[in-house]
Design a protein around this motif. Sequence first.
Motif, PDB file in Angstrom:
ATOM      1  N   TYR A 264      -2.427  -6.128  12.198  1.00 49.25           N
ATOM      2  CA  TYR A 264      -1.220  -5.729  11.477  1.00 49.25           C
ATOM      3  C   TYR A 264      -1.578  -4.979  10.195  1.00 49.25           C
ATOM      4  O   TYR A 264      -1.040  -3.910   9.908  1.00 49.25           O
ATOM      5  CB  TYR A 264      -0.353  -6.947  11.171  1.00 49.25           C
ATOM      6  CG  TYR A 264       0.960  -6.575  10.543  1.00 49.25           C
ATOM      7  CD1 TYR A 264       2.032  -6.173  11.326  1.00 49.25           C
ATOM      8  CD2 TYR A 264       1.125  -6.575   9.165  1.00 49.25           C
ATOM      9  CE1 TYR A 264       3.239  -5.794  10.755  1.00 49.25           C
ATOM     10  CE2 TYR A 264       2.318  -6.205   8.585  1.00 49.25           C
ATOM     11  CZ  TYR A 264       3.379  -5.820   9.385  1.00 49.25           C
ATOM     12  OH  TYR A 264       4.564  -5.435   8.812  1.00 49.25           O
ATOM     13  N   GLU A 265      -2.498  -5.547   9.426  1.00 44.48           N
ATOM     14  CA  GLU A 265      -2.871  -4.932   8.155  1.00 44.48           C
ATOM     15  C   GLU A 265      -3.534  -3.569   8.372  1.00 44.48           C
ATOM     16  O   GLU A 265      -3.297  -2.633   7.617  1.00 44.48           O
ATOM     17  CB  GLU A 265      -3.775  -5.875   7.360  1.00 44.48           C
ATOM     18  CG  GLU A 265      -3.010  -7.076   6.835  1.00 44.48           C
ATOM     19  CD  GLU A 265      -3.867  -8.146   6.191  1.00 44.48           C
ATOM     20  OE1 GLU A 265      -5.090  -7.929   6.009  1.00 44.48           O
ATOM     21  OE2 GLU A 265      -3.329  -9.213   5.873  1.00 44.48           O
TER      22      GLU A 265
ATOM     23  N   TRP B 285      -0.475  -1.175  10.209  1.00 44.86           N
ATOM     24  CA  TRP B 285       0.721  -0.955   9.389  1.00 44.86           C
ATOM     25  C   TRP B 285       0.391  -0.770   7.915  1.00 44.86           C
ATOM     26  O   TRP B 285       1.243  -0.354   7.142  1.00 44.86           O
ATOM     27  CB  TRP B 285       1.728  -2.090   9.579  1.00 44.86           C
ATOM     28  CG  TRP B 285       2.539  -1.905  10.816  1.00 44.86           C
ATOM     29  CD1 TRP B 285       3.760  -1.305  10.912  1.00 44.86           C
ATOM     30  CD2 TRP B 285       2.174  -2.262  12.158  1.00 44.86           C
ATOM     31  NE1 TRP B 285       4.163  -1.268  12.221  1.00 44.86           N
ATOM     32  CE2 TRP B 285       3.210  -1.859  13.011  1.00 44.86           C
ATOM     33  CE3 TRP B 285       1.073  -2.896  12.721  1.00 44.86           C
ATOM     34  CZ2 TRP B 285       3.179  -2.058  14.379  1.00 44.86           C
ATOM     35  CZ3 TRP B 285       1.036  -3.097  14.087  1.00 44.86           C
ATOM     36  CH2 TRP B 285       2.083  -2.682  14.905  1.00 44.86           C
TER      37      TRP B 285
ATOM     38  N   GLU C 187      -0.040  -2.919   5.623  1.00 50.59           N
ATOM     39  CA  GLU C 187       0.684  -3.856   4.769  1.00 50.59           C
ATOM     40  C   GLU C 187       0.053  -5.236   4.893  1.00 50.59           C
ATOM     41  O   GLU C 187      -0.583  -5.546   5.899  1.00 50.59           O
ATOM     42  CB  GLU C 187       2.149  -3.949   5.207  1.00 50.59           C
ATOM     43  CG  GLU C 187       2.903  -2.646   5.130  1.00 50.59           C
ATOM     44  CD  GLU C 187       4.296  -2.746   5.743  1.00 50.59           C
ATOM     45  OE1 GLU C 187       4.692  -3.849   6.176  1.00 50.59           O
ATOM     46  OE2 GLU C 187       4.971  -1.717   5.801  1.00 50.59           O
ATOM     47  N   VAL C 188       0.261  -6.044   3.889  1.00 51.41           N
ATOM     48  CA  VAL C 188      -0.236  -7.411   3.931  1.00 51.41           C
ATOM     49  C   VAL C 188       0.551  -8.183   4.980  1.00 51.41           C
ATOM     50  O   VAL C 188       1.785  -8.104   5.039  1.00 51.41           O
ATOM     51  CB  VAL C 188      -0.106  -8.090   2.545  1.00 51.41           C
ATOM     52  CG1 VAL C 188      -0.516  -9.555   2.613  1.00 51.41           C
ATOM     53  CG2 VAL C 188      -0.940  -7.347   1.519  1.00 51.41           C
TER      54      VAL C 188
END
Length: 143
Positions: free
Chosen positions: A97-98, A101, A103-104
């Motif tokens: 995901y990180e 995307w 993002e955290v």
Amino acid sequence: MTAKGAVNDRIRGLKLGADDYIIKPFQIGELLARVEALLRRYGKINKKLSFEDVEIDMVSRTVTKSGEMVELTFKEFDLLVELVQNKGAALYRDRLYEKIWGEVFMGDTRTLDSHIQRLRRKLNWEKHIKTVFRVGYRLEESP
């Protein structure tokens, strides 16, 4: 990086397998330019990836399966590249995901899970993209 600047030392270093040779002291700009040149060379080697009957063209960001174009979203493409580059390895949901995307990870995996489901469907990879319990996903070759 070395303090040995004699021509023979540079030749020896390159013959021993070094991709480049930089003598101290050096300017940071020169170091960065040399690193960028190496990265460009490396990038030219891996312009295309493949797995089973799927071909991925990194430059044009296109995917074909058995010669037929497969339409992927921007994130689906990036996720596919990550899976193929790490085939056989269990990839953690939060790291995926990180990375994809930028993002955290906050614990919600539905976005990632839905992208994985679409990749499975579009590529007919239900048997290739495995869910790793409490970890994430792994891309496996056919037995």
